[in-house]
Design an enzyme around this catalytic site. Sequence first.
Site, PDB file in Angstrom:
ATOM      1  N   HIS A 146      -1.211  -0.965   2.008  1.00 39.18           N
ATOM      2  CA  HIS A 146      -0.969  -0.554   0.558  1.00 39.18           C
ATOM      3  C   HIS A 146       0.524   0.345   0.686  1.00 39.18           C
ATOM      4  O   HIS A 146       0.924   0.509   1.655  1.00 39.18           O
ATOM      5  CB  HIS A 146      -1.706   0.435   0.107  1.00 39.18           C
ATOM      6  CG  HIS A 146      -1.950   1.846   0.871  1.00 39.18           C
ATOM      7  ND1 HIS A 146      -2.775   1.938   1.572  1.00 39.18           N
ATOM      8  CD2 HIS A 146      -1.028   3.107   0.596  1.00 39.18           C
ATOM      9  CE1 HIS A 146      -2.988   3.500   1.982  1.00 39.18           C
ATOM     10  NE2 HIS A 146      -1.836   3.975   1.366  1.00 39.18           N
ATOM     11  N   HIS A 234       7.093   1.901   1.421  1.00 38.89           N
ATOM     12  CA  HIS A 234       7.098   1.062   2.442  1.00 38.89           C
ATOM     13  C   HIS A 234       5.384   0.939   2.543  1.00 38.89           C
ATOM     14  O   HIS A 234       4.496   1.618   1.989  1.00 38.89           O
ATOM     15  CB  HIS A 234       7.179   1.997   3.903  1.00 38.89           C
ATOM     16  CG  HIS A 234       6.573   3.351   3.914  1.00 38.89           C
ATOM     17  ND1 HIS A 234       6.933   4.257   3.425  1.00 38.89           N
ATOM     18  CD2 HIS A 234       5.591   3.392   4.622  1.00 38.89           C
ATOM     19  CE1 HIS A 234       6.086   5.274   3.871  1.00 38.89           C
ATOM     20  NE2 HIS A 234       5.210   4.641   4.658  1.00 38.89           N
TER      21      HIS A 234
END
Length: 292
Positions: A146, A234
């Site tokens: 995620h 990220h």
Amino acid sequence: MLVGYSSSSEEDSEPGSEARSRNSRRSVEEDEGTRDLPTKKKARTEELDPKTSLIISGENKTCMSCRLPLPGCLLSMFPDDDDEALTEDSSLHGGRIRSFKHERGNWATYVYLPYLPEEEFEELLQELLSALGAHGLMLTQQEEFHLSLSQTVVLRHHWIQPFTQSLQSGLSQCGRFACSAATLKVYCNAERTRTFLGMEVSTSHAQLLDLVRVVDKTMTEFQLDTFYKEPSFHVSLAWCVGDQTEKMKELLQELQIMVDNREEGPFLLRLDCVEVRCRTGNKTFRFSLKTS
């Protein structure tokens, strides 16, 4: 042992006194023959576990109800200290250490965009982990992938409903978009207890910041920590225990070549941002973003 005694010699000479005397002697003989046998009451008491006796008015009284097991709902209200110790045992969580102490009623909570891995991504990840392992760095693959939109905060149980309602209200005004990542980067948590290998997002930075502003607004309402001022968006790929930042950075160039020199061309992680999720404890809430 009870024995009947006559009060005078005249009573022995009264009618029926001889029969009474014989009955008395028989009672004495029967009592003497059974004096070594325990009574039923005594035997029953000895069979009971001494731990089940209660002190009542200064006497030991056997509490029969103490032998019955307590219902599970009552036991769960008073957990043993050992249960609490297990939740803090880092060996049960791959060596991970909690950022904050576990307390009943406190729910670890974070908001994120989910990433569903493709087959090519999974193949690349295994190659990266093998290359790190060859250099003595054993990383653990993330259980799920995620992009974080918040820090991990502590949410009280009774805050969950108003907290998620606030997120729903704000996120319903945000539109869907897509973003991508292709550059490997090393991250370490604030406590320096875990190091991560991640893939940094290089597109749609403005849209991601819009989502963060909505999430931060809800965090502020509940006096919780907001996201980083200059976030590096990220997707974390894998992690290891401790601060291994410097050693992993030395290998980044070798790893990046593996990402760029694929047979099909450089790998590009594509993330379709169609819904935001909130994980709090063992509950997951989903908030759909509006279509343009």
